[in-house]
Design an enzyme around this catalytic site. Structure first.
Site: not given
Ligand code: THU
Length: 125
Positions: A42, A44, A53, A55, A85, A88
């Site tokens: 990830n 940010e 993210c 993934e 999430c 994703c």
């Protein structure tokens, strides 16, 4: 490549996570049908919604290298379990409804779900 090995690669990938806001370092290791592994973490951002993210990072690497056939993805968050999430799930659904998703509280406690279990009736145009 075993599920445990793939999970271990996700934990390793999380070392590169940039997560100064949440402190939650996520790693993903995506196994293609032809045996290649693409990792992601990830990343940010000060503008939180711009965060990407782990993934999707791994999927973007694979797709941009011409790989679109996926077998499994292992995901970890701070070394333990982290399930994808909603965004994703939908992102991965585009390429592989029956992707095996592996996570758990350490490599001795892995659980596996298919993407269609985690996202029944995913959206398709
Ligand atoms: N995160 C992921 O990397 N993957 C997910 O599927 C869920 C959330 C990240 C985004 C953010 O950096 C942190 O976890 C906390 O939400």
């Amino acid at each position: 490549m075993t599920d445990r090995e793939l999970f271990r690669l996700s934990v390793k990938a999380a070392e590169n996570a940039y997560a100064p806001y949440s402190g939650f370092k996520v790693g993903a290791a995506l196994l293609t049908k032809d045996g290649r592994v693409f990792t992601g973490c990830n990343v940010e951002n000060s503008s939180y919604g711009a965060t990407i993210c782990a993934e999707r990072g791994a999927m973007m690497k694979a797709i941009s290298e011409g790989c679109r056939n996926f077998e499994a993805i292992a995901i970890s968050g701070n070394g333990g379990s982290s399930w994808p999430c909603g965004i994703c799930r939908q992102f991965m659904f585009e390429f592989s409804e029956d992707l095996r998703i592996i996570s758990g509280d350490g490599e001795d406690a892995l659980k596996v779900h298919s993407l269609s279990e985690l996202l029944p009736e995913g959206f398709r145009l």
